[in-house]
Design an enzyme around this catalytic site. Structure first.
Site, PDB file in Angstrom:
ATOM      1  CE1 TYR A 137      -0.228 -10.981   3.890  1.00 12.67           C
ATOM      2  CE2 TYR A 137      -1.868  -9.804   2.525  1.00 12.67           C
ATOM      3  CZ  TYR A 137      -0.583  -9.943   3.019  1.00 12.67           C
ATOM      4  OH  TYR A 137       0.547  -8.907   2.239  1.00 12.67           O
ATOM      5  CG  ASN A 145      -0.076  -3.047  -3.360  1.00 12.40           C
ATOM      6  OD1 ASN A 145       0.367  -4.315  -3.393  1.00 12.40           O
ATOM      7  ND2 ASN A 145      -0.851  -2.753  -2.318  1.00 12.40           N
ATOM      8  CD  GLU A 146      -3.557  -5.694  -1.734  1.00 16.09           C
ATOM      9  OE1 GLU A 146      -3.941  -4.768  -0.708  1.00 16.09           O
ATOM     10  OE2 GLU A 146      -3.325  -6.728  -1.220  1.00 16.09           O
ATOM     11  CD  GLU A 148       1.023  -7.605  -0.564  1.00 13.18           C
ATOM     12  OE1 GLU A 148       0.279  -7.816   0.583  1.00 13.18           O
ATOM     13  OE2 GLU A 148       1.063  -6.691  -1.156  1.00 13.18           O
ATOM     14  CG  ASN A 160      -1.994  -1.268   1.350  1.00 14.08           C
ATOM     15  OD1 ASN A 160      -2.040  -1.786   0.078  1.00 14.08           O
ATOM     16  ND2 ASN A 160      -2.440  -1.816   2.479  1.00 14.08           N
TER      17      ASN A 160
HETATM   18  O1  AHR Z   1       1.576  -6.883   3.371  1.00 12.90           O
HETATM   19  C1  AHR Z   1       0.659  -5.980   3.938  1.00 12.90           C
HETATM   20  C2  AHR Z   1      -0.250  -5.246   3.193  1.00 12.90           C
HETATM   21  O2  AHR Z   1      -1.092  -5.980   2.520  1.00 12.90           O
HETATM   22  C3  AHR Z   1       0.290  -4.654   1.968  1.00 12.90           C
HETATM   23  O3  AHR Z   1       0.840  -3.503   1.661  1.00 12.90           O
HETATM   24  C4  AHR Z   1      -0.887  -4.617   0.859  1.00 12.90           C
HETATM   25  O4  AHR Z   1      -0.301  -4.688  -0.435  1.00 12.90           O
HETATM   26  C5  AHR Z   1      -1.771  -5.923   1.514  1.00 12.90           C
HETATM   27  O5  AHR Z   1      -3.073  -5.241   1.691  1.00 12.90           O
END
Ligand code: AHR
Length: 504
Positions: free
Chosen positions: A246, A174-175, A294, A74
């Site tokens: 995650y 990113n994202e 990630e 982020n």
């Molecule tokens: O890795 C932590 C955060 O997780 C990163 O900054 C982002 O890309 C994701 O949401």
């Protein structure tokens, strides 16, 4: 009722694909204490002349990390890379909006490239497509990679870096689908800016490999339409599409937690299908591969993070302290990556130090290995070669979110050069050992090198500065080999690495 034992057939001709070593990559973001207090801490007793912690470098080198993504995350969506180069005393302190901190810019691109050299790794650089765009990205590539004779390449030389950095792999933002992202975009908006950015970056340096942003998680409402639209725009200009995921044991149900890598399997399969759909639509020759840049367990630190005061420099953010069951989930996630080694060509455990990381440090103090360090270590050291199709018969269970969860999660990798086969296996059964029989039919005779086991009587046991080795592997596993048959009783809730030498 099915017998409580698992069987696996591994044949050297049933291949999934070559394992690209870059699937054992990691990630350093300007976030929390990943950089400041993690890899960089001038004044630390172990710091070298550049302020890099050599204790941390030692642990990173031990992992043989092939590639490290940088500088976010982020963070990158609000970052001016120019703030991080040139004389340190002239670099600005900025409000960092993604994580609500102060970024002192004492560490930037050139320091990161020096650190990568010392860590024996390669950089995967991300450009800011949140607040910036093609102009900033092409300037950064010129600064980083152009040999000399232009304003920005000469500026790099003036900053003490005559040789170009030669950074090959780049993430286009990113994202960008996430509402939390600075400058978030719709798929069409992102597809357009990613295309135009990719074009000019490759015009500066045609050797680049580019990663387009996929969905920031399997659960995003726009998944997988996002991938289809983004690749529709970018297909001719990019090489990879990213995935992020995650997991966390948020409801305290460990059996369900251990099953979550099944979601990762279907995430990968759906992104492969979507990429191939776009290829077919374009009548294209090129396959878009996957960069799972990630992945990890992340949930322990959520409450603590919500209580942190904003605008601190390097506060302790996202400092998950990992326990034994987290290591098992990380093991299952590594197996998921290996099972799609044909299409997942890069992956980054997020992150590397302090921030949801396998390595933890104290400012001014010790550095130690979290539980998740071990499956990552074993996969990185022994998972290189050709991944083999795991034909598995296993007893199964149902959990809250998943049905038919096999107790055995496993894959094998054949390293032809070393004449070794390694079986990675998790026993998801929390209460019972799992007898395992492996038929290595085409391998002729094998002998056991070692059977490494990560086990614990306490699923919640963790490593800390005071007890850094509470959860650590041993190599006294009970696997036995007879010809091309392997038998083992996998301990309940365990990560196993069965290393075999192929006899001549
Ligand atoms: O890795 C932590 C955060 O997780 C990163 O900054 C982002 O890309 C994701 O949401």
């Amino acid at each position: 009722m099915m017998e409580h034992q698992a069987k696996m057939i591994v044949d050297k001709d049933f291949t999934i694909g070559e394992v690209d070593k870059r699937i054992f990559g990691s990630f350093i973001e300007h976030l929390g204490r990943a950089v400041y207090g993690g890899i960089y801490e001038p004044g630390h007793p172990s710091a070298d002349e550049q302020g890099f912690r050599t204790d941390v470098l030692g642990l990173v080198k031990g992992l043989n990390v092939p590639i490290v993504r940088y500088p976010g995350g982020n963070f990158v969506s609000g970052y001016n890379w120019e703030d991080g180069v040139g004389p340190v005393s002239e670099r600005p302190r900025r409000l960092e909006l993604a994580w609500r901190t102060i970024e002192p810019n004492l560490f930037g691109l050139n320091e990161f490239m020096d650190w990568c050299k010392k860590a024996g790794t390669e950089a995967m650089m991300a450009v800011n497509l949140g607040t910036r765009g093609p102009d900033e990205a092409r300037a950064l590539v010129e600064y980083a990679n152009h040999p000399s004779g232009s304003y920005l390449s000469d500026l790099r030389a003036a900053h003490g870096y005559k040789q170009p950095h030669g950074i090959r792999t780049w993430c286009l933002g990113n994202e960008m689908d996430g509402p939390w992202q600075i400058g978030a975009k719709t798929a069409a908006e992102y597809g357009r800016i990613a295309t135009e950015t990719a074009k000019v970056m490759k015009w500066v340096d045609p050797t680049l490999e580019l990663v387009a942003c996929g969905s920031s998680a399997l659960g995003m409402p726009t998944f997988p339409e996002w991938e289809a639209t983004v690749l529709d725009h970018t297909y001719d200009h990019v090489d990879y599409i990213s995935l992020h995921q995650y997991y966390g044991n948020k409801n305290g149900d460990s059996a369900n937690f251990l099953a979550q890598s099944m979601g990762m399997d279907s995430f990968i399969n759906t992104v492969v299908a979507t990429a191939d759909y776009v290829q077919a639509k374009k009548r294209g020759k090129k396959k878009i591969n996957l960069s799972f840049d990630e992945w990890n367990v992340w949930f322990h630190s959520n409450d603590a993070d919500n209580k942190l005061d904003p605008w601190q420099i390097a506060p302790p953010q996202l400092e998950d302290v990992y326990n034994h069951e987290d290591a098992l989930v990380v093991g299952c996630m590594l197996i998921s990556l290996l099972k799609r080694a044909d299409r997942v060509k890069m992956a980054c455990i997020a992150q590397l130090v302090n921030v949801i990381a396998p390595i933890m440090t104290e400012n001014g103090g010790a550095a130690w290995k979290q539980t998740i360090y071990y499956p990552y270590l074993h996969a990185s050291l022994f998972g290189r070669g050709t991944a083999l199709v795991p034909l598995i018969t296993s007893p199964k269970y149902d959990s809250i979110d998943y049905t038919d969860v096999p107790y055995l999660e496993a894959v094998a990798v054949h390293n032809e050069e070393l004449q070794e086969v390694t079986i990675f296996a998790v026993n998801r059964d929390l209460n019972n050992p799992l007898p395992l029989h492996v038929d290595l039919r085409s391998f002729g005779g094998c002998s056991l090198i070692e059977h490494i086991v990560l086990e614990s009587d306490d699923l919640k046991a963790a490593n800390t500065a005071a007890q850094p080795d509470r959860v650590a592997p041993h190599n006294k596993g009970n696997a036995t080999v007879s010809g091309n048959e392997v038998s083992a009783k996998l301990a309940k809730a365990s990560w196993n690495v069965i290393r075999l030498k192929i006899n001549k």
